[in-house]
Design an enzyme around this catalytic site. Structure first.
Site, PDB file in Angstrom:
ATOM      1  N   ASP A   8       0.872  -1.179   0.000  1.00  0.00           N
ATOM      2  CA  ASP A   8       0.000   0.000   0.000  1.00  0.00           C
ATOM      3  C   ASP A   8       0.910   1.230   0.000  1.00  0.00           C
ATOM      4  OD1 ASP A   8       0.942   0.206   2.595  1.00  0.00           O
ATOM      5  OD2 ASP A   8      -1.021   0.185   3.552  1.00  0.00           O
ATOM      6  N   HIS A   9       0.308   2.401   0.206  1.00  0.00           N
ATOM      7  CA  HIS A   9       1.095   3.649   0.186  1.00  0.00           C
ATOM      8  C   HIS A   9       2.215   3.636   1.229  1.00  0.00           C
ATOM      9  CE1 HIS A   9      -2.248   3.944   2.973  1.00  0.00           C
ATOM     10  NE2 HIS A   9      -1.530   4.793   3.692  1.00  0.00           N
ATOM     11  N   CYS A  65       3.076  -3.355   4.091  1.00  0.00           N
ATOM     12  CA  CYS A  65       2.237  -2.233   4.529  1.00  0.00           C
ATOM     13  C   CYS A  65       2.929  -1.604   5.737  1.00  0.00           C
ATOM     14  CB  CYS A  65       0.806  -2.691   4.823  1.00  0.00           C
ATOM     15  SG  CYS A  65       0.636  -3.856   6.180  1.00  0.00           S
ATOM     16  N   GLY A  66       2.235  -0.783   6.505  1.00  0.00           N
ATOM     17  CA  GLY A  66       2.898  -0.123   7.624  1.00  0.00           C
ATOM     18  C   GLY A  66       3.464  -1.102   8.637  1.00  0.00           C
ATOM     19  N   THR A  67       2.660  -2.088   8.992  1.00  0.00           N
ATOM     20  CA  THR A  67       3.079  -3.069  10.000  1.00  0.00           C
ATOM     21  C   THR A  67       3.286  -4.479   9.460  1.00  0.00           C
ATOM     22  OG1 THR A  67       0.768  -3.604  10.432  1.00  0.00           O
ATOM     23  CG2 THR A  67       1.769  -1.873  11.806  1.00  0.00           C
ATOM     24  N   GLY A  68       2.715  -4.769   8.305  1.00  0.00           N
ATOM     25  CA  GLY A  68       2.690  -6.148   7.768  1.00  0.00           C
ATOM     26  C   GLY A  68       1.450  -6.891   8.223  1.00  0.00           C
ATOM     27  N   GLY A  70      -1.977  -5.992   8.507  1.00  0.00           N
ATOM     28  CA  GLY A  70      -3.184  -5.944   7.675  1.00  0.00           C
ATOM     29  C   GLY A  70      -3.019  -6.804   6.430  1.00  0.00           C
ATOM     30  N   HIS A  98       9.251 -23.905   9.316  1.00  0.00           N
ATOM     31  CA  HIS A  98       8.155 -24.516  10.080  1.00  0.00           C
ATOM     32  C   HIS A  98       6.805 -24.390   9.375  1.00  0.00           C
ATOM     33  CE1 HIS A  98      10.199 -24.570  14.275  1.00  0.00           C
ATOM     34  NE2 HIS A  98      11.119 -24.406  13.341  1.00  0.00           N
ATOM     35  N   ASN A  99       6.578 -23.229   8.757  1.00  0.00           N
ATOM     36  CA  ASN A  99       5.219 -22.910   8.297  1.00  0.00           C
ATOM     37  C   ASN A  99       5.050 -22.942   6.784  1.00  0.00           C
ATOM     38  OD1 ASN A  99       5.924 -20.510  10.668  1.00  0.00           O
ATOM     39  ND2 ASN A  99       4.486 -22.140  11.146  1.00  0.00           N
ATOM     40  N   ARG A 109       7.052   0.416   8.477  1.00  0.00           N
ATOM     41  CA  ARG A 109       7.290   1.348   9.580  1.00  0.00           C
ATOM     42  C   ARG A 109       8.024   0.668  10.736  1.00  0.00           C
ATOM     43  NH1 ARG A 109       1.122   3.529   8.937  1.00  0.00           N
ATOM     44  NH2 ARG A 109       1.515   4.884   7.149  1.00  0.00           N
ATOM     45  N   ARG A 132       7.470 -33.517  10.703  1.00  0.00           N
ATOM     46  CA  ARG A 132       6.462 -33.017  11.653  1.00  0.00           C
ATOM     47  C   ARG A 132       5.882 -31.677  11.186  1.00  0.00           C
ATOM     48  NH1 ARG A 132      11.371 -31.822  13.806  1.00  0.00           N
ATOM     49  NH2 ARG A 132      11.682 -29.765  14.716  1.00  0.00           N
ATOM     50  N   HIS A 133       6.694 -30.888  10.481  1.00  0.00           N
ATOM     51  CA  HIS A 133       6.198 -29.605   9.987  1.00  0.00           C
ATOM     52  C   HIS A 133       5.226 -29.830   8.824  1.00  0.00           C
ATOM     53  CE1 HIS A 133       8.781 -27.541  12.684  1.00  0.00           C
ATOM     54  NE2 HIS A 133       9.885 -28.050  12.147  1.00  0.00           N
TER      55      HIS A 133
HETATM   56  C1  RB5 Z   1      -1.847   2.496   6.645  1.00  0.00           C
HETATM   57  O1  RB5 Z   1      -1.796   3.674   7.376  1.00  0.00           O
HETATM   58  C2  RB5 Z   1      -1.706   1.289   7.566  1.00  0.00           C
HETATM   59  O2  RB5 Z   1      -2.849   1.120   8.318  1.00  0.00           O
HETATM   60  C3  RB5 Z   1      -1.393   0.051   6.765  1.00  0.00           C
HETATM   61  O3  RB5 Z   1      -0.252   0.271   5.996  1.00  0.00           O
HETATM   62  C4  RB5 Z   1      -1.092  -1.225   7.520  1.00  0.00           C
HETATM   63  O4  RB5 Z   1      -0.134  -1.004   8.511  1.00  0.00           O
HETATM   64  C5  RB5 Z   1      -2.227  -1.986   7.999  1.00  0.00           C
HETATM   65  O5  RB5 Z   1      -2.078  -3.076   8.597  1.00  0.00           O
END
Ligand code: RB5
Length: 156
Positions: A8-9, A65-68, A70, A98-99, A109, A132-133
């Site tokens: 995303d952005h 994305c920002g955190t991975g 979503g 494992h996965n 971020r 096992r995996h």
């Molecule tokens: C966008 O601001 C943020 O919500 C998205 O990139 C992501 O971190 C969602 O999980």
């Protein structure tokens, strides 16, 4: 390996900078967007990348994305996708070993470009682990199948 990549952005600039790295590492890259920093919705790109992986057009997918988080939530709705949010070497290696994660989700971020490159390399180069995996991943697939039967939701 053929790698589909999407963001995303919030992840756009990292995606842009990771593509030449992936090419240098000898991979083929499918860029599924986004293509600038204008605000957009991460599930749209999770869908594009995971469809490529699900159909076998790509071997693996990378979502940023920002955190991975979503991206991983959205990607794991798609049958056949095992998406893992990774944040250090141990989680990247375990996601592969494992996965059998076929999609790597990274937080722009949370991680520097250098860290992302290290995680991508580890995730791609670490082989899937012993039996096992395989058994456990098979059970994940069984859960998925039990909910997919006839397009209706069934009790597992
Ligand atoms: C966008 O601001 C943020 O919500 C998205 O990139 C992501 O971190 C969602 O999980």
């Amino acid at each position: 390996m053929k790698v589909a990549i999407g963001s995303d952005h919030a992840g756009y600039s990292k995606k842009r900078d990771l593509m030449p790295f992936l090419l240098r590492e000898g991979h083929e890259v499918l860029d599924e967007g986004c293509y600038d920093e204008e605000s957009c919705d991460y599930p749209d790109f999770a869908r594009k990348v995971t469809e490529r992986v699900r159909r076998g057009v790509a071997d693996r997918g990378i979502l940023i994305c920002g955190t991975g988080i979503g991206m991983a939530i959205a990607a794991n709705k798609v049958p056949g996708i095992r998406a893992a949010v990774c944040w250090n070497s141990k989680t990247a290696a375990a996601a592969a070993e494992h996965n059998m994660a076929n999609v790597l989700c990274l937080g722009s971020r949370m991680l520097t470009l250098v860290q992302m490159k290290r995680l991508i390399r580890l995730w791609i180069e670490t082989p899937f682990g012993p039996d096992r995996h395989r058994r456990r991943v098979g059970k994940i697939t069984a859960i998925e199948r039990s909910f997919l039967c006839c397009g209706k939701h069934h009790k597992p």
